[in-house]
Design an enzyme around this catalytic site. Structure first.
Site, PDB file in Angstrom:
ATOM      1  N   LEU A 198       0.810  -1.210   0.000  1.00 15.75           N
ATOM      2  CA  LEU A 198       0.000   0.000   0.000  1.00 15.75           C
ATOM      3  C   LEU A 198       0.849   1.269   0.000  1.00 15.75           C
ATOM      4  CD1 LEU A 198      -2.680  -1.171   2.583  1.00 15.75           C
ATOM      5  CD2 LEU A 198      -2.711  -1.391   0.087  1.00 15.75           C
ATOM      6  N   GLY A 250      -1.630   6.491  -2.386  1.00 16.95           N
ATOM      7  CA  GLY A 250      -2.826   6.427  -3.246  1.00 16.95           C
ATOM      8  C   GLY A 250      -3.889   5.544  -2.607  1.00 16.95           C
ATOM      9  N   HIS A 251      -3.486   4.371  -2.134  1.00 18.05           N
ATOM     10  CA  HIS A 251      -4.439   3.484  -1.456  1.00 18.05           C
ATOM     11  C   HIS A 251      -4.983   4.141  -0.185  1.00 18.05           C
ATOM     12  CE1 HIS A 251      -1.753   0.340  -3.433  1.00 18.05           C
ATOM     13  NE2 HIS A 251      -2.937   0.017  -3.891  1.00 18.05           N
ATOM     14  N   GLY A 301      -9.290   3.415  -7.686  1.00 19.04           N
ATOM     15  CA  GLY A 301      -8.521   4.585  -8.095  1.00 19.04           C
ATOM     16  C   GLY A 301      -8.608   4.836  -9.604  1.00 19.04           C
ATOM     17  N   LYS A 302      -8.565   6.121  -9.968  1.00 14.64           N
ATOM     18  CA  LYS A 302      -8.620   6.488 -11.386  1.00 14.64           C
ATOM     19  C   LYS A 302      -7.325   6.171 -12.121  1.00 14.64           C
ATOM     20  CE  LYS A 302     -11.826  10.382 -11.300  1.00 14.64           C
ATOM     21  NZ  LYS A 302     -11.936  11.810 -11.656  1.00 14.64           N
ATOM     22  N   ASP A 348      -6.057   3.376 -12.553  1.00 10.21           N
ATOM     23  CA  ASP A 348      -6.445   2.250 -13.418  1.00 10.21           C
ATOM     24  C   ASP A 348      -7.773   2.619 -14.071  1.00 10.21           C
ATOM     25  OD1 ASP A 348      -4.298   0.250 -12.845  1.00 10.21           O
ATOM     26  OD2 ASP A 348      -5.022   0.568 -10.814  1.00 10.21           O
ATOM     27  N   SER A 355       2.402   3.981  -7.535  1.00 10.76           N
ATOM     28  CA  SER A 355       2.053   2.633  -7.969  1.00 10.76           C
ATOM     29  C   SER A 355       2.958   1.650  -7.245  1.00 10.76           C
ATOM     30  CB  SER A 355       2.275   2.504  -9.481  1.00 10.76           C
ATOM     31  OG  SER A 355       2.379   1.144  -9.856  1.00 10.76           O
ATOM     32  N   ARG A 409       4.217  -0.811  -8.502  1.00 11.81           N
ATOM     33  CA  ARG A 409       5.275  -1.216  -9.443  1.00 11.81           C
ATOM     34  C   ARG A 409       6.412  -0.192  -9.510  1.00 11.81           C
ATOM     35  NH1 ARG A 409       0.644  -3.735 -12.263  1.00 11.81           N
ATOM     36  NH2 ARG A 409       1.040  -5.975 -12.225  1.00 11.81           N
TER      37      ARG A 409
HETATM   38  O1  PAF Z   1      -6.504  -2.393  -8.699  1.00 11.74           O
HETATM   39  C1  PAF Z   1      -6.153  -3.413  -8.081  1.00 11.74           C
HETATM   40  O2  PAF Z   1      -5.347  -3.375  -7.154  1.00 11.74           O
HETATM   41  C2  PAF Z   1      -6.720  -4.768  -8.490  1.00 11.74           C
HETATM   42  O3  PAF Z   1      -6.898  -4.841  -9.863  1.00 11.74           O
HETATM   43  C3  PAF Z   1      -8.020  -5.129  -7.747  1.00 11.74           C
HETATM   44  C4  PAF Z   1      -9.144  -4.155  -8.068  1.00 11.74           C
HETATM   45  C5  PAF Z   1      -7.769  -5.131  -6.243  1.00 11.74           C
HETATM   46  C6  PAF Z   1      -8.488  -6.535  -8.162  1.00 11.74           C
HETATM   47  O4  PAF Z   1      -7.516  -7.506  -7.862  1.00 11.74           O
END
Ligand code: PAF
Length: 275
Positions: free
Chosen positions: A29, A32-33, A144-145, A147, A182, A184
């Site tokens: 996390l 953003g989360h 989140g936007k 994605d 992110s 990543r």
């Molecule tokens: O955005 C993410 O972290 C994932 O795609 C989600 C929505 C938790 C589904 O695994």
């Protein structure tokens, strides 16, 4: 914060939790989360988060095995953000047998952009999110936007399958230099991390040009791809699209978004800006 590793335990807790806002994640996390968790807390009596790295949404050559798993640190952050319940199942709980039933999103929505480069990705996302929604049964679910296409696919799934949940988007949170946060980003070397905000700067450049009235989208996209390639990136796409369905713009007043995905070294980054 209570941590639930079984569906039964989570369901029992949910029953007495009142109005619930749910934030599904794959862990590791970042701010953003946590911003989503806080936003969720303002809208409900209790926030339920989930952490589950969902094998179904990773391609065979993608980073499922190396995806960062940092449960202890994540729990501290969730606790500090006031999250009441964490659902952190292992694979045996989510997929005790091979998952034979899947959600197939509309082909028009998943044959483009991320879907073109990550076949099967959105089928895996939609399937796990439907399953999580069935387990948690929240009133509200936040995504989140960053994605952007995922948000669109999930909104449509909720609409078409009449799932009784309100979908709420969260704004992308950025580092000071503009890089979208992110999980990543942790894969980037220090040199790549210094280079990474170029993706956002190219999106910003397109956004500003369109706002000034330049509607030659193809030229703007091609220039941005060339600029990234000149700095060692391998762009998958940079595209100005309609916000509603991510198809190419048709009408002058279509609300727009510019989206990008590009590889920097071994790390694939995505980002977007609403124009
Ligand atoms: O955005 C993410 O972290 C994932 O795609 C989600 C929505 C938790 C589904 O695994």
């Amino acid at each position: 914060m209570q941590i639930h590793t079984t569906i039964e335990s989570l369901r029992a807790a949910r029953k007495t939790a009142g109005r619930v806002a749910f934030v599904p994640t794959m862990g590791n996390l970042h701010e953003g989360h946590i911003t989503l968790m806080r936003q969720a807390g303002e809208k409900a009596d209790a926030v339920i988060a989930s952490i589950f790295v969902n094998r179904l949404q990773f391609g065979p050559r993608e980073d499922f095995n190396s995806y960062p798993r940092t449960l202890a640190a994540d729990c501290e952050k969730l606790e500090a953000a006031g999250v009441a319940h964490l659902f952190a199942p292992d694979e045996g709980v989510m997929y005790p047998e091979p998952q034979h039933y899947h959600v197939d999103p509309a082909p028009a929505q998943i044959s483009i952009l991320e879907g073109e480069f990550r076949p099967g990705h959105f089928r895996g996302v939609a399937t796990v999110v439907l399953k999580l929604l069935n387990i948690v049964q929240p009133d509200l679910a936040l995504f989140g936007k960053k994605d952007y296409q995922q948000l669109m696919v999930l909104r449509n799934m909720v609409h078409q399958l009449a799932i009784p949940v309100e979908v709420m988007p969260g704004e992308t949170v950025r580092a000071e230099d503009g890089l979208a946060l992110s999980s990543r980003n942790g894969y980037l070397s220090p040199e790549e991390r210094a280079e990474a905000p170029r993706l956002y700067r190219q999106l910003l450049r397109i956004c500003e040009a369109v706002r000034r009235g330049d509607h030659d989208f193809l030229k703007l996209e091609t220039e941005a791809v060339a600029e990234l390639a000149a700095h060692g990136w391998k762009p998958d796409y940079i595209a100005v699209r309609r916000r509603a369905d991510l198809q190419p713009p048709v009408h002058a007043d279509d609300p727009l978004v510019v989206l990008a995905a590009a590889k920097l070294g071994r790390t694939r980054l995505i980002d977007n800006i609403e124009i």
